[in-house]
Design an enzyme around this catalytic site. Sequence first.
Site, short mmCIF file in Angstrom:
data_model
loop_
_atom_site.label_atom_id
_atom_site.label_comp_id
_atom_site.label_asym_id
_atom_site.label_seq_id
_atom_site.Cartn_x
_atom_site.Cartn_y
_atom_site.Cartn_z
N HIS A 192 27.04 -4.11 -2.06
CA HIS A 192 26.71 -4.36 -3.47
C HIS A 192 26.17 -5.79 -3.67
O HIS A 192 26.72 -6.59 -4.41
CB HIS A 192 27.93 -4.14 -4.36
CG HIS A 192 27.55 -3.80 -5.78
ND1 HIS A 192 28.33 -3.03 -6.60
CD2 HIS A 192 26.46 -4.14 -6.53
CE1 HIS A 192 27.77 -2.90 -7.78
NE2 HIS A 192 26.63 -3.57 -7.76
N ASP A 228 0.82 -1.21 0.00
CA ASP A 228 0.00 0.00 0.00
C ASP A 228 0.85 1.26 0.00
O ASP A 228 0.49 2.28 0.60
CB ASP A 228 -0.96 0.02 1.20
CG ASP A 228 -1.99 -1.10 1.13
OD1 ASP A 228 -2.44 -1.40 0.01
OD2 ASP A 228 -2.30 -1.69 2.18
N GLU A 286 34.21 2.43 -4.12
CA GLU A 286 33.77 1.05 -3.88
C GLU A 286 34.85 0.08 -4.36
O GLU A 286 35.36 0.25 -5.47
CB GLU A 286 32.46 0.78 -4.62
CG GLU A 286 31.87 -0.60 -4.34
CD GLU A 286 30.55 -0.83 -5.06
OE1 GLU A 286 30.41 -1.92 -5.65
OE2 GLU A 286 29.67 0.06 -5.02
#
Length: 304
Positions: free
Chosen positions: A267, A157, A248
């Site tokens: 990741h 919802d 990263e």
Amino acid sequence: MTVTVLVPDDYGLAAVSRLEGVRALRFRLGEPLPAGADEAEVLVPGFLVGPEAVQMTWALPKLRLVQLLTAGAEAWVGKVPASVQVSIARGAHGASTAEWAITGLLTVYREFIGFATAQREHRWTQHQTDTLSGKRILIIGAGDLAAELQRKLAPFDATSVLVGTHAREGVHGVDELPQLLGDFDAVVLMVPVTSKTIGMVDAAFLARMADGAIVVNAARGPVVHTDALLAELRSGRLRAVLDVTDPEPLPAGHPLWDAPGLLLTPHVGGSSRGAQERGWAIATRQIGRYLAGEAPENLVHGEY
């Protein structure tokens, strides 16, 4: 006519060998290429490989197609010979990544990190939490990942809105972002890395977001300006769920590790059981089209 295809693992070797008219050869990064590799027309690199794999394309004189097992192509675009096309694994990891994004939002809203900490400390901290139900979620991206997330949000919802490069039916244009950002409880990033998306989430972008909103990065680290996000997290105005970072992998001493209001994963959005099978199912379909003399459906055009 037999087409030689280089593959990075035994699963791929078996999958590609089932295609008619293919000679599949297994290679290993860092080792000499197998005999016959100079005949290869198709290369399937491993999952999330580095620059060494890209350099292979320059040593294969007959190479015409690089078929990726990932949806992102930023490591390859503009870095392979002009005669080589790149095809991505669009459709392989959308469901898994959407599941990750929803898990992140639920974890923040229902305060599971705090409850887990209290459990370790043997503290009973019963209290009311927030909920995903009724939240307004802005999804920046309008591809497979975004469509999967929108579909999965509906049973909670939550209201979701898509933003694409250009406006069309059911999708807002990226030029509308300044007016949209302040109306949403969370912003989920599901865009490829291109010259237009690198750094798009900067200080001005974040300043337009509503107080208490959540930034969810399921795209790539460079899409978000790290220092600008850190400033918002430290102020306590925004929260974040990141699966990717810039840089990263995140260095051990980086301030993101200890940033308040941040849920960080390494990741793993598409890294779930079945990822290999899903990736190779897409890859073999694209290679099959190449063998038939047809263009793969997932070819990269321009930057993506």
